[in-house]
Design a protein around this motif. Sequence first.
Motif, PDB file in Angstrom:
ATOM      1  N   UNK A 196       0.847  -1.188   0.000  1.00  0.00           N
ATOM      2  CA  UNK A 196       0.000   0.000   0.000  1.00  0.00           C
ATOM      3  C   UNK A 196       0.884   1.240   0.000  1.00  0.00           C
ATOM      4  N   UNK A 197       0.647   2.100  -0.970  1.00  0.00           N
ATOM      5  CA  UNK A 197       1.377   3.365  -1.052  1.00  0.00           C
ATOM      6  C   UNK A 197       0.403   4.505  -0.747  1.00  0.00           C
ATOM      7  N   UNK A 198       0.714   5.278   0.293  1.00  0.00           N
ATOM      8  CA  UNK A 198      -0.174   6.355   0.727  1.00  0.00           C
ATOM      9  C   UNK A 198       0.542   7.679   0.512  1.00  0.00           C
ATOM     10  N   UNK A 199       0.221   8.391  -0.580  1.00  0.00           N
ATOM     11  CA  UNK A 199       0.920   9.653  -0.859  1.00  0.00           C
ATOM     12  C   UNK A 199       0.521  10.746   0.123  1.00  0.00           C
ATOM     13  N   UNK A 281       2.342   4.127  -8.140  1.00  0.00           N
ATOM     14  CA  UNK A 281       1.370   4.930  -7.417  1.00  0.00           C
ATOM     15  C   UNK A 281       1.406   6.342  -7.994  1.00  0.00           C
ATOM     16  N   UNK A 282       0.451   7.143  -7.615  1.00  0.00           N
ATOM     17  CA  UNK A 282       0.414   8.540  -8.032  1.00  0.00           C
ATOM     18  C   UNK A 282       0.455   9.440  -6.812  1.00  0.00           C
ATOM     19  N   UNK A 283       1.246  10.489  -6.890  1.00  0.00           N
ATOM     20  CA  UNK A 283       1.289  11.478  -5.809  1.00  0.00           C
ATOM     21  C   UNK A 283       0.080  12.409  -5.983  1.00  0.00           C
ATOM     22  N   UNK A 284      -0.962  12.112  -5.256  1.00  0.00           N
ATOM     23  CA  UNK A 284      -2.165  12.928  -5.335  1.00  0.00           C
ATOM     24  C   UNK A 284      -2.903  12.846  -4.002  1.00  0.00           C
ATOM     25  N   UNK A 285      -3.751  13.838  -3.782  1.00  0.00           N
ATOM     26  CA  UNK A 285      -4.515  13.916  -2.544  1.00  0.00           C
ATOM     27  C   UNK A 285      -5.988  14.091  -2.866  1.00  0.00           C
ATOM     28  N   UNK A 286      -6.820  13.291  -2.226  1.00  0.00           N
ATOM     29  CA  UNK A 286      -8.270  13.430  -2.325  1.00  0.00           C
ATOM     30  C   UNK A 286      -8.780  14.008  -1.018  1.00  0.00           C
ATOM     31  N   UNK A 355      -6.690  -3.951 -15.075  1.00  0.00           N
ATOM     32  CA  UNK A 355      -6.030  -3.318 -16.222  1.00  0.00           C
ATOM     33  C   UNK A 355      -6.832  -2.123 -16.740  1.00  0.00           C
ATOM     34  N   UNK A 356      -8.121  -2.150 -16.611  1.00  0.00           N
ATOM     35  CA  UNK A 356      -8.883  -0.959 -16.998  1.00  0.00           C
ATOM     36  C   UNK A 356      -8.606   0.172 -16.004  1.00  0.00           C
ATOM     37  N   UNK A 357      -8.490  -0.156 -14.730  1.00  0.00           N
ATOM     38  CA  UNK A 357      -8.113   0.851 -13.743  1.00  0.00           C
ATOM     39  C   UNK A 357      -6.714   1.387 -14.031  1.00  0.00           C
ATOM     40  N   UNK A 398      -5.891  -0.577  -3.813  1.00  0.00           N
ATOM     41  CA  UNK A 398      -5.451   0.525  -2.961  1.00  0.00           C
ATOM     42  C   UNK A 398      -4.550   1.515  -3.694  1.00  0.00           C
ATOM     43  N   UNK A 399      -3.711   1.024  -4.605  1.00  0.00           N
ATOM     44  CA  UNK A 399      -2.684   1.883  -5.204  1.00  0.00           C
ATOM     45  C   UNK A 399      -3.118   2.605  -6.471  1.00  0.00           C
ATOM     46  N   UNK A 400      -4.380   2.443  -6.887  1.00  0.00           N
ATOM     47  CA  UNK A 400      -4.829   3.115  -8.102  1.00  0.00           C
ATOM     48  C   UNK A 400      -5.162   4.575  -7.789  1.00  0.00           C
TER      49      UNK A 400
END
Length: 918
Positions: A196-199, A281-286, A355-357, A398-400
Amino acid sequence: MKVKYLLLIFISVVIQPLKSQNIPLPEHPRPDFERKEWLNLNGEWEFEFDSSNIGKTFDWWQKNTFSKKIIVPFPWGSELSGIKDEANIGWYKRKISIPNSWKGKRIFITIGASDWLTEAWIDSTYLGKHQGGYMPFSFEIDPRLDFNKEHTITIRADDKRRDFTLYGKQGYGNARGIWQTVYLEARGVNYLEKIHCIPDIDHDQVMIKLFVPRASDKPVPFSIQLGTDKGEVIYKDTFPVDQVVVNFNMKIPGPRLWSLEDPFLYSIKINLGDDEVTSYFGMRKVSVTNLPGTQIPYISLNNKPVYLQLTLDQSYHPQGFYTFPSDQFMKDEIIRSKSIGLNGIRIHIKPELPRKLYWADKLGLLVMADLPNSWGEPEPQMRDEAETTLKEYIDRDFNHPSIFSWIVFNETWGLISNVIKDGKSQRMYLPETQNWVASMYYLAKSLDPSRLVEDNSICCGRGHTQTDINSWHEYLPGWAWEDHLKMITENDYPGSQFHFEKGFVQGKQPNINSECGNVWGYDGSTGDVDWSYDYHRMMNTFRKYPKVAGWLYTEHHDVINEWNGYWRFDRTKKYTGFENLVAGMTLNDMHSKYYLSTGNEIVRTVNANGSVSVPMYLSIYDDIEGSNKLTILTKLSIIDQAGNESEPSILKGEVQASAWEQKELPSIQLKMPPTNGLAILKLYLVSATGDTLHRNFMHFIVENGINPKATLIESIKPNAYNNSKWDLKSWSIFDGLKVNGAGKGFYEYRMPIKEKWKLSEIAHGYLVCELSAKQLFDKDKDEKFDKNQDYMLGSRVSPSKNPNSYPMTDEQVFSSIVDISTGGKLLKTVNLKDDPADHQGILSWNSQLKDRKLREAGSHGYLIKIPIERRILSKARKDGYLNIKFETKGNGGLAVYGKDFGQYPVDINLVLMTKNGK
């Protein structure tokens, strides 16, 4: 029907190439969790149905052969599988050889998803079983197996319907048995179970959590290689003894953020002992922040609000059901959504293929992720199934970075209990169930605090419990959106109980629509119908109410019982007609960050020569700096009763615009033309550099005017024919605003000559009318229609069966060749290329009643102009009438439109141009 022919085309171009491939879907199914030593087992397997459930009794894992062949990973019953749906239990068998290079590794067979109870054997050794229809699972293969010979893998899938299972909308096409990629992989002795990568973009770091299935009795070294846009970052440490999870932070100075415009992905490779896994992973915040300058909460990406413009993605494929035929098809699905200006999709009550994700991650599209629902009651087995699947679902995906929210339940499906009260059975959403739903929200938040969680995507009088998003569903005709959005926003405030169940109240959640459209806004649904007109009114209205922080249109593509998609089920195109009404306009203009509109009203009846005040609204969802001067350009033109379009009158104005601004502008004042007809006001919002930021339009039906200059007009209504014959059917709409003849036949008219004119005064004349082909749709065959059928489980009905339907213009045309004659003399043969319905049928839409029923809404034809010889005019003047006959040369039918139906404000008109201009 159109859909039938399109599916035949699709089969020929997709299925045939697929069968020539040895391995369908050959790519690794989990680019977010991939080992380099793996072997794809997709392709042809032996197969056997077990309708009597005797396979385990008679040791079918030891049978030498099965009698059928199936293509894995397509669910049985789907065309791509090659197997019809004949039973609830199926057995799969194939040979495998394990690479010698895998010696010393732990070897697993992984099944991406199989519905519902799945068991596996290798040779005669039982590997294990798994319950659940959506998540991946693995069985370890005995490491003592001989690497020098083939082994037999046998899989049994039991997909008997159980009310407590999460069935979702499988009635659209059941995910029976194996429906995601099957593969072998070699793992290390101590291997990673998940990552799990949590940016954390606010502190320029990412927390990485490594999980192992069981603790080791000695320290295991690990290393992480992080690929960034500035080079590689390496972290080394040791996995502690007696622990199954370790977490730590890695600094990423000046991170490149994942966004819709720049969906940058950080690659990551983890080595744990002799195990190696790659991910990203992507460095982003929701989060939730206020719309700048307001106290209105919005869902935000990287601390900036996003006006959500989403679509409901049922994510079905005609021949593969849950399973897509290729990776390219999945990529194209994401491209389609972005191509029309959407910024997200809601994958509807099914976990999406990884793969679609991946393509959503890579191309930059937001995703709302739904947990599937059961069709039973919320009894203990169902609750356990939902809780287990939710945990596995969040773990897997989790990592999408594309996923910004988890939706636990949809429209309270599977949450209603049958209760005996006062001696009667009642269906109730019980308080104890509501509390359990709230607990599922907290479960999801505990598993993933980095995303938003929605307890229940509500509809039909049900409410929220605990939720991060105050969402709601509504399906309405275009005219009903103004009052509804006004009511929604008036009831949207902290402490409100509106949209919440008793005992729960609204906090400061963003208010969004999470399903909308016209499909269920009409009595018994629309069937296949033009959605662009109602869509236009809906979009205009949403942009007036910024307290509603986004919308979600139903839907991305047609499915079994809903034909309101942006695309057909086979993903061929539909046509809105926008481009023919305003040059350069596309569906993207409905989704623009800059939006200029007249509000909900897009057609108005006005007096010729009158002054008209038109309201104007400006909506900007863009992070621009300072105040910008924009130009509002308007063009007003009219198509008159003679079928001619005037040169546009042009007005220019300026407006100062700022970031995130939502405001009503001063109304514009228009002078209507003196002639009767259909006027269009075209709106353009232009930047200081001359770029057109947005296009829109409004129509005016101009009445009580005069004929165009130097024109005399003789007219007859479409239903005033004196003779007709059709081999299939003839009928009229709205007492003759339009007449239809299906099959082979003719309409013959005797047009009275009423005007006092002399032939010597006439320069020339022509006949003008609006015609189209006419397909006999199923709704017009006078067969009974059951509007109460159970659509949600995939009832299959014809797209044109619903009484409201009139199939929207698409790539499949239905043409008709028609001879137009007078007095036995052929004037012209016309090829009417289709029987269309789209926004161009503005008069057809305007004639609809506000009774939640549609009568050929949006249908329209083609403007036909035919010169009339002077000798024919002379005879008509002498006889006192002009004889006109429209006759088909085949069975394509004919529709004749009057001035209040279709797209042109003409009856069947004889237009006479005078010499003296009077």
